[in-house]
Each structure stands twice: as C-alpha cells, then as structure tokens.
Scaffold this active site. Sequence first.
Site, mmCIF file in Angstrom:
data_model
loop_
_atom_site.group_PDB
_atom_site.id
_atom_site.type_symbol
_atom_site.label_atom_id
_atom_site.label_comp_id
_atom_site.label_asym_id
_atom_site.label_seq_id
_atom_site.Cartn_x
_atom_site.Cartn_y
_atom_site.Cartn_z
ATOM 1 N N HIS A 1 0.814 -1.227 0.000
ATOM 2 C CA HIS A 1 0.000 0.000 0.000
ATOM 3 C C HIS A 1 0.847 1.277 0.000
ATOM 4 C CE1 HIS A 1 -3.602 -2.313 0.453
ATOM 5 N NE2 HIS A 1 -3.300 -2.759 1.659
ATOM 6 N N ASP B 1 -2.673 -10.730 -2.483
ATOM 7 C CA ASP B 1 -3.261 -10.225 -1.236
ATOM 8 C C ASP B 1 -4.722 -9.836 -1.506
ATOM 9 O OD1 ASP B 1 -2.086 -8.832 1.557
ATOM 10 O OD2 ASP B 1 -3.885 -7.864 0.763
ATOM 11 N N HIS C 1 -6.311 -7.355 -0.510
ATOM 12 C CA HIS C 1 -6.421 -5.909 -0.748
ATOM 13 C C HIS C 1 -5.646 -5.536 -2.016
ATOM 14 C CE1 HIS C 1 -6.824 -6.475 3.669
ATOM 15 N NE2 HIS C 1 -7.827 -5.633 3.493
ATOM 16 N N ASP D 1 -4.612 -12.888 3.324
ATOM 17 C CA ASP D 1 -5.824 -12.423 4.005
ATOM 18 C C ASP D 1 -7.104 -12.703 3.208
ATOM 19 O OD1 ASP D 1 -4.756 -10.601 2.221
ATOM 20 O OD2 ASP D 1 -4.679 -8.935 3.635
HETATM 21 ZN ZN LIG Z 1 -4.132 -7.301 2.662
#
Ligand SMILES: [Zn+2]
Length: 303
Positions: free
Chosen positions: A121, A158, A160, A241
């Site tokens: 991120h 991931d 996200h 995740d």
């Molecule tokens: Zn994540």
Amino acid sequence: MHVYTHAACLAHDTGPDHAERPARLRTVLHALEAAHPDLDWQQAPAATRGQLLRVHDPRLLEAVLETQPTALHLLDPDTVLSPHSAEAALRAAGAGVAAVDAVLSGRTRRAFCAVRPPGHHATVSAAMGFCLFNNIAVAARQAIDGHGLERVAIVDFDVHHGNGTQAIFERDARVCFASTHQWPLYPESGARNETGCGNIFNVPLPKGTDGPVFRTAWRDELLPAVEAFRPQLLLVSAGFDGHRLDPLAGWLLEAADYAWLTGELVALAERHAGGRIVSLLEGGYDLTALAECCVAHVDVLRM
Ligand SMILES: [Zn+2]
C-alpha cells in the site's frame, strides 16, 4: 531456498489490538522452521538510502527514518511508527533487495521474505495501510537498476489491492502488475479500467469469492497476461488475508488455493524466468490460517 527475515521485524510495535502485530511473523517463523528444517535462513540487510530513493520521495524516508518516536506515532489512521519501526522498515525492504541479488546471481532460484511491516500500500510519498516502504517495488527496482533486467512481473494475490505498487509502476513498461483483490474493500482502487500503460491487470472480485472463482480469474485472465509479458523475474506480493478465517476481509480461500497458484507461478517462472521467484509476505491476519498458508506457499516454492 533462501528465507529472509530479521529480529527487527518482530520488534515493530503497532500497539495493542492492531491486526498487523508481531505475533503474525513469530507464528510464521515457527511454522516454517517446524515444517521445513532444510530452509536456508538469511539475515535481511538494511535497505540503503539509494535503494529506497529509486522508489520513494525523500520526505517519506524522512518521516519513517527520522521521526524517532518515543511512543506510538500514527502516520495514518492504520499505520504506526514506534521506536523500532524504522529498523524494521529498512530490513523488510532490504530483504527483498538481498533476495533479488541472491536469485539473480544464481545463489538460489527462489526466495521468500518473511518480514513485516508489509509494503504494497505504500506509495511514492506516503506510508499507508500498515505499510511504511513499498518492499516489493524496491525489490523490482533493484532487479531493473541493479541488475539490468528489462521485464519484471509483480503478482499480488493479497485480498487488498496493491495500490502503492500499481501507482509506482503504472507508467513503467518494464514492470507488469497483476492482482486479484476483494472489491469494494480498502483501499478502494484496482478497477478493471486501471490499466496503466498496458502493464496493469486488475481483477476485482466480490465478497464471498471462493477457491474456484479465484482460480478461474488467475487461470483465464491474469496468468495469460503475465505469460505474454515474458518476465525475466517473478516477484510475488504474498498476502494470505483472502483465507476464509481472515478477520479483515470476506473471501473464502483455503491454503490449497494459495498452493495451487504458487504452483502455476513456479511453472510460469520456469518457462520464462529461469525459475526465478522472490516472494514477499504482505497481509494475513488470522494466525492459524497465515501459518498454514505460508507453509503451503513455501512448500511449493522450494520444489
Ligand atoms: Zn491485505
């Protein structure tokens, strides 16, 4: 197979009740040691200022490295800096650099970086979403600037979206970025029409995505895109995740799904990249699931 880590990554304190906590890495290290006694453990060096500046604005280096907090200091609502965080951030980024050096010099064909904080991120100028420096972007630039590679693929599974990685490379045709991610979900980017300079491939998938849907997205869309790019090195943002037990998202994946994708990535790397893969730990917040998935991922990578 090399596995990179450093004690400083365990000392990065995010405060009580934070999902991205030292126990994550402690659990992963214990699980890998128990499952794979033959792994070649390596101390992650600190990334240099020059390596970080290939990706990041000097103001972000200053914010992470020179704040020297005496207690918990928030860089954004989720992203914490504490007394040992600067060293952890340097080691997490340095792990990827050292792993790229090892793989491209032929000392090992594949490497896994068991590090925290995660990185995908973090943007050019901002720490966010638990991430201080963008570890995988720093690793990609080491392959390009340090070793002269012309095509590096970053695969991000991931749950996200790796908004930072995408933003860093969306105008850089030497890097291809392929991602599945839950949508809508933090950080709300990663739509299909975000294609960069033809080098960005996003497949957003809804809450409730299970193994068959996840595998179809990779088999039918993303793996063919990476295949067509013919990467000389495969980098992996390995976040677990999307597991059905994970508290931060709503997917229903199992360790076997990550093992399947890892196998596909190994086969792709064998066809184009001399088998070379460097994988970096990103998210994964249920300790049992995280450990099981890391073991399954490394189990396939080490073959
Ligand atoms: Zn994540």
